[in-house]
Design a protein around this motif. Structure first.
Motif, mmCIF file in Angstrom:
data_model
loop_
_atom_site.group_PDB
_atom_site.id
_atom_site.type_symbol
_atom_site.label_atom_id
_atom_site.label_comp_id
_atom_site.label_asym_id
_atom_site.label_seq_id
_atom_site.Cartn_x
_atom_site.Cartn_y
_atom_site.Cartn_z
ATOM 1 N N ILE A 155 -8.181 -4.290 -0.747
ATOM 2 C CA ILE A 155 -7.844 -2.989 -1.336
ATOM 3 C C ILE A 155 -6.888 -3.148 -2.514
ATOM 4 C CG2 ILE A 155 -6.658 -0.803 -0.889
ATOM 5 C CD1 ILE A 155 -7.786 -0.964 1.988
ATOM 6 N N ALA A 168 -8.119 -6.553 5.015
ATOM 7 C CA ALA A 168 -8.432 -5.275 4.369
ATOM 8 C C ALA A 168 -7.420 -4.966 3.273
ATOM 9 C CB ALA A 168 -8.442 -4.154 5.409
ATOM 10 N N LYS A 169 -6.144 -5.165 3.565
ATOM 11 C CA LYS A 169 -5.091 -4.875 2.582
ATOM 12 C C LYS A 169 -5.283 -5.698 1.312
ATOM 13 C CE LYS A 169 -1.080 -6.763 2.965
ATOM 14 N NZ LYS A 169 0.275 -7.184 3.398
ATOM 15 N N LEU A 225 0.820 -1.213 0.000
ATOM 16 C CA LEU A 225 0.000 0.000 0.000
ATOM 17 C C LEU A 225 0.854 1.263 0.000
ATOM 18 C CD1 LEU A 225 -2.890 -0.950 2.463
ATOM 19 C CD2 LEU A 225 -2.938 -0.894 -0.037
ATOM 20 N N ARG A 273 -5.368 -0.142 7.583
ATOM 21 C CA ARG A 273 -5.388 -0.719 6.229
ATOM 22 C C ARG A 273 -4.307 -1.765 6.018
ATOM 23 N NH1 ARG A 273 -7.440 4.510 4.616
ATOM 24 N NH2 ARG A 273 -5.351 5.409 4.497
ATOM 25 N N THR A 274 -3.324 -1.854 6.905
ATOM 26 C CA THR A 274 -2.285 -2.878 6.757
ATOM 27 C C THR A 274 -2.751 -4.239 7.271
ATOM 28 O OG1 THR A 274 -1.264 -2.374 8.916
ATOM 29 C CG2 THR A 274 -0.462 -1.156 6.996
ATOM 30 N N PRO A 333 -6.253 5.286 10.114
ATOM 31 C CA PRO A 333 -6.650 4.414 9.000
ATOM 32 C C PRO A 333 -5.471 3.872 8.200
ATOM 33 C CG PRO A 333 -7.216 6.711 8.550
ATOM 34 C CD PRO A 333 -6.817 6.638 9.984
ATOM 35 N N TYR A 378 -11.717 1.797 7.608
ATOM 36 C CA TYR A 378 -10.493 1.786 6.810
ATOM 37 C C TYR A 378 -10.429 2.962 5.834
ATOM 38 C CZ TYR A 378 -10.322 -3.062 8.462
ATOM 39 O OH TYR A 378 -10.294 -4.182 9.242
ATOM 40 N N HIS A 379 -11.450 3.783 5.804
ATOM 41 C CA HIS A 379 -11.517 4.879 4.844
ATOM 42 C C HIS A 379 -10.797 6.129 5.363
ATOM 43 C CE1 HIS A 379 -15.430 3.249 2.766
ATOM 44 N NE2 HIS A 379 -14.463 2.363 2.832
#
Length: 254
Positions: free
Chosen positions: A229, A225-226, A53, A220-221, A216, A162-163
């Motif tokens: 994404i 979720a990662k 990311l 996100r990591t 966030p 996560y946004h």
């Protein structure tokens, strides 16, 4: 260009800094990179391991930079004249002119907070020309950048926690007395549900419990979720690859 075979319009370099995404890592490496293109976690020196990311975030910044200042000498000259007439300085310039990395990170968090902020501060500065205009037409780059932003910071297939880009706190405030109503842990403390909550300022009638700030970029990591994404980012890149890369290669180096 090459002397034999098809011409090469771009090259990947710095493979000495490449990391196998499947390799287990325990810490983030030292802060390295060109400041305008460094991810927020890299600028802030987060202790968490670097992930794909960070590279996707850097790609978004590179795309925004070249679409604002031009992808070749001719476009850069035209756009430099355009920017001279702006009454309001370019927000993206703050990614370069600020001396401290943490100051650049603060600006990026503000710009990235929501799509409207990023559009007003960054995307709206991409040139979009009519057929008879001498202004470069970067609408294909704008479309790619907008979709990459959405996939990274507003992806609908992950929870809203996560946004965005700003650190935030839960609005809920529970009293210490209320926490024990949920039951206590084996050692007599509050229920494990509240293990991540920290004691706030003392109150005359009760002790308030307030949650820690949530970032966030760190959330996100998380693997699930990662993974979602990154899949979304790859789909967006594939969708825009032909028009966007075609625009970038429109004037290949001689």
């Amino acid at each position: 260009a090459t002397t034999d075979g098809p011409p090469v319009y771009g090259m990947l370099i710095d493979f000495d800094c490449a990391i196998d995404p499947n390799m287990e890592r325990v810490a983030r490496p030292e802060q390295t990179g060109t400041k305008p293109f460094m991810s927020v976690p890299n600028l802030e020196g987060h202790p968490e391991q670097r992930t794909e990311l960070d590279d996707w975030e850097s790609l978004l910044y590179v795309l925004c930079w070249i679409a604002t200042f031009g992808i070749n000498d001719k476009d850069r000259s035209i756009m430099a004249e355009m920017h001279k007439g702006n009454e309001v300085p370019l927000e993206i310039a703050e990614w370069h002119t600020s001396r401290k990395m943490v100051a650049i990170a603060v600006k990026k968090r503000l710009h990235l907070h929501d799509l409207q902020s990023f559009t007003d501060d960054i995307f709206d500065r991409f040139p979009i020309s009519s057929e008879d205009s001498k202004i470069p037409d970067y609408r294909s780059l704008q479309s790619l950048a907008v979709d990459l932003y959405r996939a990274m910071f507003q992806y609908p297939k992950v929870d809203e926690k996560y946004h965005g880009a700003r650190k935030r706190k839960d609005d809920g405030v529970l009293s210490k007395r209320s926490m024990y109503k949920f039951g206590s842990s084996k050692d007599g403390g509050p229920h494990p549900l509240f293990k991540n909550m920290t004691m706030g300022p003392s109150d005359s009638t009760d002790n308030l419990m307030k949650p820690k700030a949530v970032d966030p970029f760190v959330l996100r990591t998380e693997h699930s979720a990662k993974t979602k994404i990154i899949k979304g980012l790859n789909r967006k890149l594939e969708k825009h690859a032909k028009p966007a890369i075609g625009r970038l290669a429109a004037d290949p180096p001689k």
